[in-house]
Motif scaffolding. Sequence first.
Motif, mmCIF file in Angstrom:
data_model
loop_
_atom_site.group_PDB
_atom_site.id
_atom_site.type_symbol
_atom_site.label_atom_id
_atom_site.label_comp_id
_atom_site.label_asym_id
_atom_site.label_seq_id
_atom_site.Cartn_x
_atom_site.Cartn_y
_atom_site.Cartn_z
ATOM 1 N N THR A 42 -12.700 -29.975 38.173
ATOM 2 C CA THR A 42 -11.909 -30.816 37.455
ATOM 3 C C THR A 42 -10.984 -31.720 38.369
ATOM 4 N N VAL A 43 -10.643 -31.163 39.467
ATOM 5 C CA VAL A 43 -9.804 -31.919 40.404
ATOM 6 C C VAL A 43 -10.328 -33.153 40.807
ATOM 7 N N PHE A 44 -11.604 -33.263 40.582
ATOM 8 C CA PHE A 44 -12.404 -34.844 40.976
ATOM 9 C C PHE A 44 -12.368 -35.717 39.441
ATOM 10 N N SER A 45 -12.662 -34.844 38.605
ATOM 11 C CA SER A 45 -12.937 -35.513 37.206
ATOM 12 C C SER A 45 -11.497 -36.125 36.691
ATOM 13 N N SER A 46 -10.756 -35.490 37.167
ATOM 14 C CA SER A 46 -9.134 -35.798 36.549
ATOM 15 C C SER A 46 -8.260 -36.648 37.771
ATOM 16 N N VAL A 47 -8.831 -37.077 38.733
ATOM 17 C CA VAL A 47 -8.465 -38.229 39.587
ATOM 18 C C VAL A 47 -8.122 -39.465 38.858
ATOM 19 N N SER A 48 -6.688 -39.942 38.890
ATOM 20 C CA SER A 48 -6.336 -41.200 37.945
ATOM 21 C C SER A 48 -6.669 -42.314 38.892
ATOM 22 N N LEU A 49 -8.115 -42.815 38.928
ATOM 23 C CA LEU A 49 -8.505 -44.152 39.590
ATOM 24 C C LEU A 49 -8.955 -44.931 38.422
ATOM 25 N N GLU A 50 -9.111 -46.253 38.948
ATOM 26 C CA GLU A 50 -9.688 -47.164 37.936
ATOM 27 C C GLU A 50 -11.164 -46.931 37.688
ATOM 28 N N ARG A 51 -11.691 -46.700 38.871
ATOM 29 C CA ARG A 51 -13.081 -46.484 38.515
ATOM 30 C C ARG A 51 -13.305 -45.056 39.442
ATOM 31 N N ASN A 52 -13.511 -44.304 38.542
ATOM 32 C CA ASN A 52 -13.781 -42.652 39.052
ATOM 33 C C ASN A 52 -15.470 -42.480 38.999
ATOM 34 N N PRO A 53 -16.093 -42.450 40.163
ATOM 35 C CA PRO A 53 -17.586 -42.333 40.352
ATOM 36 C C PRO A 53 -17.857 -40.943 39.520
ATOM 37 N N TYR A 54 -16.931 -39.897 39.758
ATOM 38 C CA TYR A 54 -17.661 -38.638 39.419
ATOM 39 C C TYR A 54 -17.296 -38.418 37.887
ATOM 40 N N GLU A 55 -16.545 -39.069 37.182
ATOM 41 C CA GLU A 55 -16.153 -38.596 35.875
ATOM 42 C C GLU A 55 -17.390 -38.714 34.883
ATOM 43 N N THR A 56 -18.109 -39.684 35.123
ATOM 44 C CA THR A 56 -19.323 -40.039 34.209
ATOM 45 C C THR A 56 -20.371 -39.009 34.527
ATOM 46 N N VAL A 57 -20.564 -38.539 35.897
ATOM 47 C CA VAL A 57 -21.687 -37.700 36.143
ATOM 48 C C VAL A 57 -20.865 -36.137 35.498
ATOM 49 N N HIS A 58 -19.819 -35.707 35.490
ATOM 50 C CA HIS A 58 -19.226 -34.713 34.998
ATOM 51 C C HIS A 58 -19.473 -34.485 33.566
ATOM 52 N N HIS A 59 -18.900 -35.661 32.578
ATOM 53 C CA HIS A 59 -19.405 -35.417 31.314
ATOM 54 C C HIS A 59 -20.730 -35.440 30.931
ATOM 55 N N TRP A 60 -21.647 -36.204 31.622
ATOM 56 C CA TRP A 60 -23.157 -36.105 31.566
ATOM 57 C C TRP A 60 -23.591 -34.644 31.803
ATOM 58 N N ALA A 61 -23.204 -33.894 32.781
ATOM 59 C CA ALA A 61 -23.684 -32.661 32.955
ATOM 60 C C ALA A 61 -23.055 -31.624 31.903
ATOM 61 N N PHE A 62 -21.822 -31.857 31.408
ATOM 62 C CA PHE A 62 -21.439 -30.763 30.372
ATOM 63 C C PHE A 62 -22.191 -30.894 29.123
ATOM 64 N N SER A 63 -22.502 -32.337 28.824
ATOM 65 C CA SER A 63 -23.285 -32.508 27.494
ATOM 66 C C SER A 63 -24.591 -31.943 27.431
ATOM 67 N N VAL A 64 -25.429 -32.178 28.770
ATOM 68 C CA VAL A 64 -26.530 -31.576 28.622
ATOM 69 C C VAL A 64 -26.555 -30.080 28.878
ATOM 70 N N GLY A 65 -25.591 -29.556 29.517
ATOM 71 C CA GLY A 65 -25.568 -28.041 29.581
ATOM 72 C C GLY A 65 -25.366 -27.458 28.217
ATOM 73 N N VAL A 66 -24.525 -27.987 27.522
ATOM 74 C CA VAL A 66 -24.026 -27.577 25.933
ATOM 75 C C VAL A 66 -25.349 -27.726 25.273
ATOM 76 N N SER A 67 -25.996 -28.505 25.359
ATOM 77 C CA SER A 67 -27.169 -28.832 24.409
ATOM 78 C C SER A 67 -28.151 -27.931 24.681
ATOM 79 N N VAL A 68 -28.525 -27.638 26.109
ATOM 80 C CA VAL A 68 -29.480 -26.873 26.334
ATOM 81 C C VAL A 68 -29.044 -25.423 25.996
ATOM 82 N N ALA A 69 -27.867 -24.988 26.311
ATOM 83 C CA ALA A 69 -27.543 -23.377 26.008
ATOM 84 C C ALA A 69 -27.564 -23.555 24.429
#
Length: 270
Positions: A42-69
């Motif tokens: 969360t320390v990387f996904s919550s970084v307040s940048l105009e372009r956060n490279p990690y935020e998209t990967v973070h949300h994608w990993a969460f969506s896939v994990g919840v779907s599989v579980a």
Amino acid sequence: MGTRSPARVAKCQMLVTGLLVLLLSLSVATMVALTHSGAHFTVFSSVSLERNPYETVHHWAFSVGVSVAGLLTLGAMLCTAATMKEAEGLMAGGFLCFSLVFCVLVQTAFWRFHNPSQVEDAMLDTYDLVYEWVVRNLSSARHQELTTIHDLFQCCGKRSPSGEADIGLCPGELAGREDCLQGIQSFLKTHLNIAAALVGLGLILSVYAMVLSSFLWAAIRSGRGMDHHGSYTLTARYSCPADEPNPAGDHHLPVSTPSHCGHPFLTPAT
């Protein structure tokens, strides 16, 4: 002892497989919760940048994990209920769930194979952006975010080609900490190895569950080899004639009636 029918063996294996799948889904859900809410992520996904490279990967990993579980849990419950009740509709639903899990995991493994460093690069790029912003602008907000990253990973800054840390960001004892790029890579390597193990185990169990569910679906549909013990229904009461006087003229001795008169019969159900 007689040999056990293939259908009965498959039913026992399906129940055991369902239990293993539930344990796997619990492990996946735990991994997803740690990835989504863990401080190191969360320390990387919550970084307040105009372009956060990690935020998209973070949300994608969460969506896939919840779907599989969710699909693993639903598939295990449907197949277990179908095995106990011998319901072909529930078994077909369980097969569909495991098929979807298999497709998602294959896509994940394929993506990981062709982009082995995408998650790592996204997190390191985010750190680089925060680090460079602090070095150039000395922003108090960015400086606090960078300090939080350093405290979580027990690292400090980036080493120069000569192996020295930035004295302005890592004064005193902080200069002896590990390079943050190496610390982040080491942490991600452990986390991604666990995720890869869960993906591999999920592929094995989903394929095995699909084989079992398809076999049991065919057995239930054909009705052969399912070890039915038989069922019985009550028929209408047997109609018996009323007691008649003895033909010999003795009205005190009634004619005997069958012992089953007035009682229902158990007949095998068709």
